[in-house]
Design an enzyme around this catalytic site. Structure first.
Site, PDB file in Angstrom:
ATOM      1  N   ASP A  13       0.810  -1.219   0.000  1.00 23.82           N
ATOM      2  CA  ASP A  13       0.000   0.000   0.000  1.00 23.82           C
ATOM      3  C   ASP A  13       0.844   1.269   0.000  1.00 23.82           C
ATOM      4  OD1 ASP A  13      -2.201  -1.751   0.201  1.00 23.82           O
ATOM      5  OD2 ASP A  13      -1.950  -1.812   2.378  1.00 23.82           O
ATOM      6  N   GLU A  14       2.018   1.192  -0.597  1.00 25.59           N
ATOM      7  CA  GLU A  14       2.881   2.378  -0.678  1.00 25.59           C
ATOM      8  C   GLU A  14       2.392   3.328  -1.773  1.00 25.59           C
ATOM      9  OE1 GLU A  14       4.040  -0.697  -1.164  1.00 25.59           O
ATOM     10  OE2 GLU A  14       5.360  -1.188   0.527  1.00 25.59           O
ATOM     11  N   GLY A  15       1.542   2.803  -2.655  1.00 26.08           N
ATOM     12  CA  GLY A  15       1.093   3.620  -3.791  1.00 26.08           C
ATOM     13  C   GLY A  15       1.776   3.206  -5.092  1.00 26.08           C
ATOM     14  N   HIS A  43      -4.809  -1.969  -5.638  1.00 26.57           N
ATOM     15  CA  HIS A  43      -4.217  -0.685  -6.023  1.00 26.57           C
ATOM     16  C   HIS A  43      -5.349   0.316  -6.208  1.00 26.57           C
ATOM     17  CE1 HIS A  43      -0.383  -2.513  -6.842  1.00 26.57           C
ATOM     18  NE2 HIS A  43      -0.725  -3.066  -7.974  1.00 26.57           N
ATOM     19  N   ARG A 139       0.635 -29.193  -6.642  1.00 29.04           N
ATOM     20  CA  ARG A 139       0.382 -29.445  -8.065  1.00 29.04           C
ATOM     21  C   ARG A 139      -0.997 -30.011  -8.347  1.00 29.04           C
ATOM     22  NH1 ARG A 139       6.184 -31.356  -7.624  1.00 29.04           N
ATOM     23  NH2 ARG A 139       5.397 -31.071  -5.516  1.00 29.04           N
TER      24      ARG A 139
HETATM   25  P1  GTP Z   1      -0.727  -2.965  -2.873  1.00 30.05           P
HETATM   26  O1  GTP Z   1      -0.363  -3.650  -4.137  1.00 30.05           O
HETATM   27  O2  GTP Z   1      -2.008  -3.476  -2.256  1.00 30.05           O
HETATM   28  O3  GTP Z   1       0.384  -2.981  -1.887  1.00 30.05           O
HETATM   29  O4  GTP Z   1      -1.154  -1.395  -3.157  1.00 30.05           O
HETATM   30  P2  GTP Z   1      -0.487  -0.035  -3.660  1.00 30.05           P
HETATM   31  O5  GTP Z   1       0.958   0.037  -3.332  1.00 30.05           O
HETATM   32  O6  GTP Z   1      -0.819   0.213  -5.081  1.00 30.05           O
HETATM   33  O7  GTP Z   1      -1.209   1.079  -2.764  1.00 30.05           O
HETATM   34  P3  GTP Z   1      -2.752   1.352  -2.469  1.00 30.05           P
HETATM   35  O8  GTP Z   1      -3.363   1.846  -3.728  1.00 30.05           O
HETATM   36  O9  GTP Z   1      -3.381   0.209  -1.765  1.00 30.05           O
HETATM   37  O10 GTP Z   1      -2.655   2.520  -1.367  1.00 30.05           O
HETATM   38  C1  GTP Z   1      -2.095   3.754  -1.628  1.00 30.05           C
HETATM   39  C2  GTP Z   1      -3.153   4.844  -1.385  1.00 30.05           C
HETATM   40  O11 GTP Z   1      -2.517   6.098  -1.408  1.00 30.05           O
HETATM   41  C3  GTP Z   1      -4.214   4.919  -2.473  1.00 30.05           C
HETATM   42  O12 GTP Z   1      -5.427   5.318  -1.904  1.00 30.05           O
HETATM   43  C4  GTP Z   1      -3.687   6.002  -3.417  1.00 30.05           C
HETATM   44  O13 GTP Z   1      -4.689   6.685  -4.145  1.00 30.05           O
HETATM   45  C5  GTP Z   1      -3.038   6.927  -2.439  1.00 30.05           C
HETATM   46  N1  GTP Z   1      -1.864   7.670  -2.942  1.00 30.05           N
HETATM   47  C6  GTP Z   1      -0.802   7.206  -3.643  1.00 30.05           C
HETATM   48  N2  GTP Z   1       0.131   8.153  -3.791  1.00 30.05           N
HETATM   49  C7  GTP Z   1      -0.348   9.250  -3.154  1.00 30.05           C
HETATM   50  C8  GTP Z   1       0.181  10.572  -2.911  1.00 30.05           C
HETATM   51  O14 GTP Z   1       1.283  10.919  -3.289  1.00 30.05           O
HETATM   52  N3  GTP Z   1      -0.625  11.425  -2.184  1.00 30.05           N
HETATM   53  C9  GTP Z   1      -1.864  11.068  -1.719  1.00 30.05           C
HETATM   54  N4  GTP Z   1      -2.565  11.953  -1.025  1.00 30.05           N
HETATM   55  N5  GTP Z   1      -2.366   9.843  -1.922  1.00 30.05           N
HETATM   56  C10 GTP Z   1      -1.621   8.955  -2.623  1.00 30.05           C
HETATM   57  P1  IMP Z   2      -2.313 -12.820   2.438  1.00 31.48           P
HETATM   58  O1  IMP Z   2      -1.347 -12.335   1.421  1.00 31.48           O
HETATM   59  O2  IMP Z   2      -3.740 -12.461   2.124  1.00 31.48           O
HETATM   60  O3  IMP Z   2      -2.119 -14.266   2.759  1.00 31.48           O
HETATM   61  O4  IMP Z   2      -2.018 -12.034   3.796  1.00 31.48           O
HETATM   62  C1  IMP Z   2      -0.774 -12.155   4.491  1.00 31.48           C
HETATM   63  C2  IMP Z   2      -0.347 -10.789   5.020  1.00 31.48           C
HETATM   64  O5  IMP Z   2       0.000  -9.935   3.941  1.00 31.48           O
HETATM   65  C3  IMP Z   2      -1.459 -10.046   5.781  1.00 31.48           C
HETATM   66  O6  IMP Z   2      -0.824  -9.289   6.808  1.00 31.48           O
HETATM   67  C4  IMP Z   2      -2.032  -9.101   4.743  1.00 31.48           C
HETATM   68  O7  IMP Z   2      -2.640  -7.981   5.316  1.00 31.48           O
HETATM   69  C5  IMP Z   2      -0.769  -8.743   3.988  1.00 31.48           C
HETATM   70  N1  IMP Z   2      -0.998  -8.320   2.578  1.00 31.48           N
HETATM   71  C6  IMP Z   2      -1.137  -9.133   1.498  1.00 31.48           C
HETATM   72  N2  IMP Z   2      -1.283  -8.409   0.378  1.00 31.48           N
HETATM   73  C7  IMP Z   2      -1.196  -7.120   0.743  1.00 31.48           C
HETATM   74  C8  IMP Z   2      -1.225  -5.880   0.014  1.00 31.48           C
HETATM   75  O8  IMP Z   2      -1.334  -5.839  -1.199  1.00 31.48           O
HETATM   76  N3  IMP Z   2      -1.108  -4.742   0.745  1.00 31.48           N
HETATM   77  C9  IMP Z   2      -0.937  -4.772   2.084  1.00 31.48           C
HETATM   78  N4  IMP Z   2      -0.894  -5.891   2.819  1.00 31.48           N
HETATM   79  C10 IMP Z   2      -1.012  -7.060   2.142  1.00 31.48           C
HETATM   80 MG    MG Z   3      -3.023  -1.872  -1.632  1.00 32.45          MG
END
Ligand code: GTP
Ligand code: IMP
Ligand code: MG
Length: 334
Positions: A13-15, A43, A139
């Site tokens: 969830d880094e974006g 995402h 498998r």
């Molecule tokens: P995973 O694959 O689940 O780890 O997700 P991800 O890395 O794509 O991130 P995710 O979209 O779950 O969470 C990031 C959140 O931050 C989202 O709601 C984006 O819209 C938001 N976001 C990303 N970059 C920025 C930024 O620079 N500023 C703000 N305000 N929001 C941002």
């Molecule tokens: P699983 O991947 O669903 O088996 O979950 C294992 C761990 O990874 C849990 O702590 C989840 O919250 C975390 N996790 C898996 N995918 C994501 C992701 O995309 N963003 C943030 N946490 C994740």
């Molecule tokens: Mg995410």
């Protein structure tokens, strides 16, 4: 021509989605291929004011030059989620899965949502990915070529990606999850069901390490974590709220625990991924005055000081800095 892989540096969830939604146009990528575990990731991307929450279709949907959005054979597919997202994004004829993608069935989701260890100790997303990967290792897991309604969406992803690279067409590889969630390198057992560092993301889509131009490692301006497991310097919910760092998971709606930016975790991620470029998202959440800014020189002195302090410790520069959720809310220092 470039083939960049984008991966996460903390606990997800880094974006990454947002950085990809920017890079897809900057690089004029023709092919975007997704690696990682599967629909446990979510995402959120914002393109032309419209928000999309994607778990299967790659984040390159807004790319003006994109012809193919691919899901590599290492990634698990939930056919229902995939087909819904194709409708939602209008990417029929663009979105494809590899015939060897593992398939998540209702039985995997059921286990992921009821098994005591998975739900209570690990705190999984409940998307069924862990139990499906378990069947894959045995498998016995069905793969995409066995599923009737995926037939129109099958394509040889490694062939497509390597063809594009050989034709000198720009390619983007999208990682999901993040380094400290890696089954091998993360905080075991509070991790996901696969390795998710850059090398594995490349293997998921069928490209060798010699083909990569840049490994773009994405950090958020603070650290968040969903599910169980250690989070150094974790803030109380009250303090997280006070700082405006409150977030909820895209897939599960769970509250994300939060902590300040962690240099030690970041250094280890840089090492494990062989990062060549860094991105920093959500600067505007830490420094609300910076929202929407697109030029480094427009940032306030104290903000620049904070950024350069981290850069000095990491001995690397942030090439991309996010100042808002939209693809264009970014400072590009490349
Ligand atoms: P995973 O694959 O689940 O780890 O997700 P991800 O890395 O794509 O991130 P995710 O979209 O779950 O969470 C990031 C959140 O931050 C989202 O709601 C984006 O819209 C938001 N976001 C990303 N970059 C920025 C930024 O620079 N500023 C703000 N305000 N929001 C941002
Ligand atoms: P699983 O991947 O669903 O088996 O979950 C294992 C761990 O990874 C849990 O702590 C989840 O919250 C975390 N996790 C898996 N995918 C994501 C992701 O995309 N963003 C943030 N946490 C994740
Ligand atoms: Mg995410």
């Amino acid at each position: 021509m470039t083939c960049d892989v984008v991966v996460g540096g903390f606990w997800g969830d880094e974006g990454k989605g947002k950085i990809i939604s920017y890079l897809v146009n900057k690089r004029q990528a023709k092919v975007v291929a997704k690696g990682g575990v599967g629909p446990n990731a979510g995402h959120t991307i914002v393109i032309k004011g419209k928000e999309y929450k994607l778990r299967m279709v790659p984040s390159g949907i807004g790319g003006s030059n994109v012809e193919k959005l691919l899901i590599g054979p290492g990634v698990l597919v939930n056919p229902e989620v995939f087909l819904k997202e194709i409708e939602l994004t209008g990417t029929k004829g663009q979105s494809f899965v590899d015939p060897q993608c593992g398939i998540i069935g209702p039985e995997h989701i059921e286990i992921d949502r009821t098994d005591k260890f998975l739900t209570q100790t690990v705190g999984t997303s409940g998307a069924g990915t862990g139990p499906a990967n378990q069947d894959r290792v045995r498998r016995v897991l069905k793969i995409a070529r066995d599923i009737e309604n995926l037939k129109p969406y099958l394509i040889d992803v490694p062939q497509e990606v390597n063809k594009a690279i050989n034709n000198k067409e720009p390619v983007l590889i999208e990682g999901t999850q993040a380094t400290h969630l890696s089954l091998f390198h993360g905080t075991y057992p509070f991790v996901t069901s696969k390795d998710v560092t850059a090398s594995s993301i490349c293997a998921d889509v069928g490209i060798g390490p010699t083909k990569i131009t840049d490994v773009v490692l994405v950090f958020k301006a603070y650290v968040t974590r969903v599910g169980e497991g250690p989070l150094p310097n974790q803030l109380s919910e009250e303090e997280t709220r006070r700082r405006g760092w409150i977030e909820y998971g895209t897939v599960t709606g769970r509250l994300r625990r939060a902590a300040p930016f962690n240099v030690e975790l970041a250094k280890r991620s840089i090492m494990l991924n062989g990062a060549t470029k860094l991105a920093l998202t959500k600067l505007d959440i830490i420094y609300p005055n910076e929202v929407g800014k697109r030029h480094y020189d427009d940032l306030e002195t104290k903000t620049k000081k904070w950024i350069s302090g981290i850069e000095e410790e990491l001995n690397m520069k942030f090439h991309f800095i996010g100042t808002g959720p939209a693809d264009v809310d970014i400072i590009d220092r490349e």
